[in-house]
Design a protein around this motif. Structure first.
Motif, PDB file in Angstrom:
ATOM      1  N   GLY A 105       0.839  -1.190   0.000  1.00  0.00           N
ATOM      2  CA  GLY A 105       0.000   0.000   0.000  1.00  0.00           C
ATOM      3  C   GLY A 105       0.875   1.242   0.000  1.00  0.00           C
ATOM      4  N   CYS A 106       0.538   2.214  -0.838  1.00  0.00           N
ATOM      5  CA  CYS A 106       1.418   3.376  -0.996  1.00  0.00           C
ATOM      6  C   CYS A 106       0.744   4.437  -1.857  1.00  0.00           C
ATOM      7  CB  CYS A 106       2.727   2.946  -1.658  1.00  0.00           C
ATOM      8  SG  CYS A 106       2.500   2.267  -3.329  1.00  0.00           S
ATOM      9  N   TYR A 107       1.415   5.577  -1.950  1.00  0.00           N
ATOM     10  CA  TYR A 107       1.064   6.554  -2.976  1.00  0.00           C
ATOM     11  C   TYR A 107       1.809   6.158  -4.245  1.00  0.00           C
ATOM     12  CZ  TYR A 107      -0.322   9.230   1.125  1.00  0.00           C
ATOM     13  OH  TYR A 107      -0.892   9.621   2.315  1.00  0.00           O
ATOM     14  N   LEU A 108       1.139   6.232  -5.374  1.00  0.00           N
ATOM     15  CA  LEU A 108       1.750   5.961  -6.674  1.00  0.00           C
ATOM     16  C   LEU A 108       1.703   7.252  -7.475  1.00  0.00           C
ATOM     17  CD1 LEU A 108       2.853   4.172  -8.959  1.00  0.00           C
ATOM     18  CD2 LEU A 108       0.478   3.511  -9.458  1.00  0.00           C
ATOM     19  N   ILE A 109       2.874   7.722  -7.922  1.00  0.00           N
ATOM     20  CA  ILE A 109       2.961   9.042  -8.539  1.00  0.00           C
ATOM     21  C   ILE A 109       3.817   8.987  -9.793  1.00  0.00           C
ATOM     22  CG2 ILE A 109       3.558  11.466  -8.137  1.00  0.00           C
ATOM     23  CD1 ILE A 109       3.597  10.708  -5.099  1.00  0.00           C
TER      24      ILE A 109
END
Length: 248
Positions: A105-109
């Motif tokens: 789970g994470c921010y994807l940028i």
């Protein structure tokens, strides 16, 4: 509600050919935006929402990027994964290389995106056990990833890569900002979807299209950024326009 995501993946492997000559000897994410490299600005913004670890998937001019950013920046630990096949693959393959981090789970940028701090702050205040795709209401004449939502739930129901945009808004449609917040459950499942395509050799696709094939299988919702400023910088003209918008 669980704690905020403490990690992020930044995809920054591409050639950036439309930004030449600015990218003749440097990756696109290190191009200066209002006096500061795009990715440095991004990392500093992520530090303000309590991100502690960033995985950067690099490719073109990867040594330049690693030497510039180092292993720690703005108090964030940085890990690099090199996509050595960056010239013949696309963002889904870069994301597949970072699947271990994705599964947590994470921010994807996307590494060519600029936005105000408010967008990251608002996204970080959403429940990290759900998954969100930050999008701007579609107003026409914009190419790239366009997301259609179910108006009652804001769940993304359709994804298209728009190549011939027409003027005017489209009801219940949003332009992708290239910024997502993905739960651990969604990240694990997306990793499996990526595995399937990589195994059969479909490596030259946008990760958007992998998600788009599975919208029925698992929910992901739009986070409506409304009038929050952002810009995807693909060309020199884009850079000029983006700087004009943010200088206002």
């Amino acid at each position: 509600m669980s704690n905020k995501h403490s990690s992020a993946i930044i995809l920054a492997a591409g050639l950036g050919s439309r930004l030449r000559p600015l990218t003749d000897n440097t990756p696109k994410c290190l191009v200066n935006f209002l006096g500061k490299p795009i990715i440095v600005r991004m990392i500093e913004q992520l530090s303000l929402i309590e991100v502690k670890n960033i995985t950067i998937v690099c490719g073109y001019c990867s040594e330049v990027l690693q030497n510039y950013c180092g292993k720690k920046l703005a108090g964030i630990d940085i890990n690099y994964i090199e996509n050595k096949d960056f010239a013949s693959t696309n963002s889904m393959y870069s994301l597949w290389l970072a699947r271990n981090e994705l599964s947590k789970g994470c921010y994807l940028i996307e590494g060519d995106t600029v936005c105000d701090q408010g967008l990251f702050t608002s996204l970080s205040n959403l429940n990290p056990d759900n998954s969100y795709w930050a999008g701007q209401p579609y107003y026409g004449n914009i190419d790239g990833c366009v997301l259609t939502v179910e108006p009652q739930t804001m769940r993304i129901a359709k994804l298209e890569i728009e190549r011939n945009p027409i003027p005017g808004p489209k009801q219940n449609q949003f332009k992708s900002t290239g910024i997502l917040s993905l739960s651990a459950d969604y990240g694990k499942t997306l990793s499996i979807w990526l595995d399937v395509d990589v195994e059969i050799g479909n490596v030259n696709l946008y990760y958007d299209l992998i998600i788009g094939k599975h919208l029925i299988d698992k929910s992901i919702h739009i986070y409506n950024i409304a009038s929050e400023p952002w810009f995807e910088i693909d060309s020199v003209d884009d850079l000029i326009k983006a700087e004009q918008i943010f200088q206002k």
